[in-house]
Design an enzyme around this catalytic site. Sequence first.
Site, PDB file in Angstrom:
ATOM      1  N   ARG A 173      33.078  31.905  32.771  1.00 39.37           N
ATOM      2  CA  ARG A 173      32.843  32.862  33.855  1.00 39.37           C
ATOM      3  C   ARG A 173      33.512  34.196  33.574  1.00 39.37           C
ATOM      4  O   ARG A 173      33.084  35.228  34.096  1.00 39.37           O
ATOM      5  CB  ARG A 173      33.373  32.297  35.178  1.00 39.37           C
ATOM      6  CG  ARG A 173      32.533  31.196  35.769  1.00 39.37           C
ATOM      7  CD  ARG A 173      33.133  30.629  37.044  1.00 39.37           C
ATOM      8  NE  ARG A 173      33.250  31.611  38.109  1.00 39.37           N
ATOM      9  CZ  ARG A 173      33.564  31.303  39.361  1.00 39.37           C
ATOM     10  NH1 ARG A 173      33.788  30.043  39.685  1.00 39.37           N
ATOM     11  NH2 ARG A 173      33.663  32.239  40.279  1.00 39.37           N
TER      12      ARG A 173
ATOM     13  N   CYS B 206      44.123  28.706  42.881  1.00 37.74           N
ATOM     14  CA  CYS B 206      44.166  27.243  42.922  1.00 37.74           C
ATOM     15  C   CYS B 206      44.018  26.648  41.527  1.00 37.74           C
ATOM     16  O   CYS B 206      43.487  27.276  40.615  1.00 37.74           O
ATOM     17  CB  CYS B 206      43.030  26.694  43.799  1.00 37.74           C
ATOM     18  SG  CYS B 206      43.072  27.256  45.503  1.00 37.74           S
TER      19      CYS B 206
ATOM     20  N   HIS C 225      40.011  40.257  33.736  1.00 41.60           N
ATOM     21  CA  HIS C 225      39.552  39.282  32.741  1.00 41.60           C
ATOM     22  C   HIS C 225      39.050  39.951  31.459  1.00 41.60           C
ATOM     23  O   HIS C 225      39.545  39.639  30.362  1.00 41.60           O
ATOM     24  CB  HIS C 225      38.484  38.374  33.349  1.00 41.60           C
ATOM     25  CG  HIS C 225      39.007  37.478  34.428  1.00 41.60           C
ATOM     26  ND1 HIS C 225      38.184  36.816  35.329  1.00 41.60           N
ATOM     27  CD2 HIS C 225      40.277  37.138  34.777  1.00 41.60           C
ATOM     28  CE1 HIS C 225      38.926  36.103  36.159  1.00 41.60           C
ATOM     29  NE2 HIS C 225      40.193  36.287  35.843  1.00 41.60           N
TER      30      HIS C 225
END
Length: 354
Positions: free
Chosen positions: A288, A114, A176
Amino acid sequence: VNILVSTPERAQELRSVTDAGITVTFADRQVTGTPQLVTADAGQAIPGSDIVILCLPSFVEEEILGRVLPHLKDGAYVGAAPAPGGFDWKAQRILDQHGRTTTVFGLAAIPWMCKIVTPGQEVRVLGAKSFNAQVTMPGADSAQVSDLLGHLLQMPVLRLRSFLNMTLNPGNQLLHPGIMYDMFAGREGVPIAEPPLFYESITGSAADRLQRMSDELLQIRVALEARIDGLQLSAVLPIGHSILQAYAEHITDASSLQAIIRGNRAYAGLRTPMRPVDGGFLLDENSRFFWEDIPHGLVVLRGLADLAGVAVPTIDEVLLWAQQVMDRVYLVDGRLDGPDVASSGAPQCYGISS
C-alpha cells in the site's frame, strides 16, 4: 456491527475466530467486542445500516462504494476513515452513476496506530490521536456526523468545510514515499538482512526531503486559497506540526522533524514493507505504501499543483522514482500525462480542469 470483507473465503476465515470476540489492547485497558455479522455479501451487511465506514486502501474505494450504495437506506451516512486522495470526487462519481443522494463524510486521519496481534482476534493500539476532524458532503449534516464520530471514536472530531483539507493532508502520502526513496533509491535490487524499522530509522536527509515536499504542498494550499474565494484550508499544516498535533502525548523530542518522527512512540516497532527473497528481503513494490500513496497520493498532489500553477520539484523527484519501481508512467517530461494517470485519483480524472 456488521463487517463486510472482500471474499467469501476471507469471511469464513474471520468467522472461524471472531465468535470469541475481537480484543483491542490499549496501553491501559482491553476491550472486547463481537461483530453481529462477517460476510462478503453487501446485500447482507449493508441494509439497515445507519453508518458505513470504509477502512480501505484508496484504490478500491470506488469499487466498494459501487457495491454498497444499492443497499444503503435513505438517511444513512457513508464515509472513509481516513479520506485522502480525493475521496469526495470518487463518491460523487459513484453517486451520480447510481442516481443516489446520501450524506458522505471523510475522516481526516486514522484514529489509532494499530498492530495486528492475531488476525480476527486481537489488535494492539500503539497510539491514539488527540483529536480528529471530518468533512461532510453536503454540509447540512456536518454537526450530526461529528457528534456521531466523536462518540464512536471517543475523541473530539472537528468540522472542516472543504475536502481539500483531507486531500492535502501531509501524512502518509508524503511520509511513506519520502522515507522509502531515502532508504532504497539506487539500491532497489539489493537484498537486506531484515525489514528495517520504518520511522525509527529515518535519516536527516529523509527528513530534509520530507520538509521540502511539505513546503511544496503548502505552496499548493496558498495558491488554491488565493484563487478560490472563501476557501479555508486551515487544517493543512507543515508536516512536523501535523504530526505533533496528532500525537502530542507520544512525542518527547520536538527539536527537529527527524526527532519528531524517530521518537514518536506511536510509530515504534513499525517495519518497512518487504518481501522475502534468496539472500534476505527486497522492497515490496506491491505494498500500500506504493499503490495507495503514489496514484492516490503524490499523483493527486501533482494534479492539484498543475491546476494551481505551482512547481513541485521534490515531489516530482520522488514520484519519478516510485513510478519506475511500480512499472507505471504518470509523469512524462515534466507533465502529468502518462498513460497510468487515468487509473489514479488525480482531479483531472474526474473532469476537473481548472
